[in-house]
Design an enzyme around this catalytic site. Structure first.
Site, PDB file in Angstrom:
ATOM      1  N   CYS A  40     -18.081 -40.800 -39.735  1.00 46.53           N
ATOM      2  CA  CYS A  40     -16.696 -40.927 -39.280  1.00 46.53           C
ATOM      3  C   CYS A  40     -16.639 -40.860 -37.748  1.00 46.53           C
ATOM      4  CB  CYS A  40     -15.848 -39.798 -39.874  1.00 46.53           C
ATOM      5  SG  CYS A  40     -14.098 -39.892 -39.392  1.00 46.53           S
ATOM      6  N   ASP A  42     -14.560 -39.319 -36.054  1.00 47.89           N
ATOM      7  CA  ASP A  42     -14.020 -38.020 -35.641  1.00 47.89           C
ATOM      8  C   ASP A  42     -14.919 -37.362 -34.585  1.00 47.89           C
ATOM      9  OD1 ASP A  42     -13.444 -35.106 -35.678  1.00 47.89           O
ATOM     10  OD2 ASP A  42     -12.119 -35.628 -37.346  1.00 47.89           O
ATOM     11  N   ARG A  44     -15.422 -34.493 -33.839  1.00 51.51           N
ATOM     12  CA  ARG A  44     -16.061 -33.229 -34.223  1.00 51.51           C
ATOM     13  C   ARG A  44     -17.295 -33.431 -35.098  1.00 51.51           C
ATOM     14  NH1 ARG A  44     -10.587 -31.105 -36.763  1.00 51.51           N
ATOM     15  NH2 ARG A  44     -10.710 -33.283 -37.457  1.00 51.51           N
ATOM     16  N   HIS A  96     -16.748 -36.076 -44.044  1.00 55.09           N
ATOM     17  CA  HIS A  96     -16.498 -34.680 -43.676  1.00 55.09           C
ATOM     18  C   HIS A  96     -15.195 -34.188 -44.294  1.00 55.09           C
ATOM     19  CE1 HIS A  96     -13.384 -35.323 -40.455  1.00 55.09           C
ATOM     20  NE2 HIS A  96     -13.900 -36.534 -40.481  1.00 55.09           N
ATOM     21  N   CYS A  99     -10.902 -34.712 -43.182  1.00 53.84           N
ATOM     22  CA  CYS A  99     -10.929 -36.022 -42.506  1.00 53.84           C
ATOM     23  C   CYS A  99      -9.508 -36.586 -42.364  1.00 53.84           C
ATOM     24  CB  CYS A  99     -11.803 -36.987 -43.293  1.00 53.84           C
ATOM     25  SG  CYS A  99     -11.930 -38.620 -42.522  1.00 53.84           S
TER      26      CYS A  99
END
Ligand code: ZN
Length: 219
Positions: A40, A42, A44, A96, A99
């Site tokens: 992803c 993202d 993080r 994750h 999400c």
């Protein structure tokens, strides 16, 4: 802001070179990663950082909610290069918990282009609606859907002609599904590994797997 980024880069480069003289010269000549990571976007969930791998050790493709679209030329180009040129030995599909893309796919709100991108997750939610209905907490439900999205991604990667061709020439290539916990920083193996051309034809929640994505139970 940009100066902060450039300063940080200079510090990192200097420290890296001090720790390992000649590091960049060596890395500049070639890359020989053993992993191809599909994750992803993202911020993080950076592949290198959470897997403890150095630059040069993992080839990465990321998009919103780590969706594997079978006709995505960006993804397919990266996959082909990873498999045919870099000869990676393992492909990781990593989702994750928490999400935002999966959350958007479960909301009855317009998200613009993202609604097109996230359509496969909406379809998964419909296909597993009865199973997901057994999960009462909405966050847990989305996390289950994130797991299902990873398992489906593994299957879609396995179905690509690129991977099928690699297996046809007896390449050692495995595809794994992992999910990352934002709250504990840990990767979990969803047990949906595919290593042969035939195992990917099995139903979604039993694809070469001892893991039931609906319950989280090992079987
Ligand atoms: Zn995400």
């Amino acid at each position: 802001m940009l100066n902060d980024l450039l300063d940080g880069n200079r510090l990192w480069s200097a420290k890296r070179n001090a720790d390992e003289p000649g590091y960049f010269e060596r890395l500049a000549t070639r890359q020989t990663p053993e992993y191809f990571w599909i994750g992803c976007s993202d911020s993080r969930v950076p592949a290198n950082v959470i897997s403890g791998l150095d630059p040069g050790e993992v080839f990465v493709h990321r998009n919103v909610a780590n969706v594997v679209h079978s006709a995505d030329m960006n993804f397919l180009s990266a996959l082909e290069f990873a498999v045919d040129t870099l000869n990676v030995r393992a492909i990781i599909v990593c989702g994750h918990y928490g999400c935002g893309g999966v959350r958007a796919a479960t909301e009855d709100l317009p998200h613009g282009l993202a609604d097109h991108w996230l359509a496969p997750i909406r379809r998964l939610a419909r296909a597993y609606a009865l199973d997901l209905a057994q999960v009462s907490n909405v966050e847990d439900k989305r996390d289950r859907l994130a797991e299902l999205n990873v398992v489906e991604g593994v299957r879609r990667v396995a179905e690509t002609p690129i991977v099928q061709r690699a297996w046809g020439r007896q390449s050692e290539l495995s595809i794994h599904g992992l999910i990352y916990g934002l709250k504990d920083g840990l990767l979990r193996d969803l047990g949906c590994t595919v290593t042969t051309p035939t195992s990917q034809t099995e139903p979604l929640n039993t694809t070469g797997s001892s893991f039931n994505p609906m319950t989280g139970d090992a079987r």
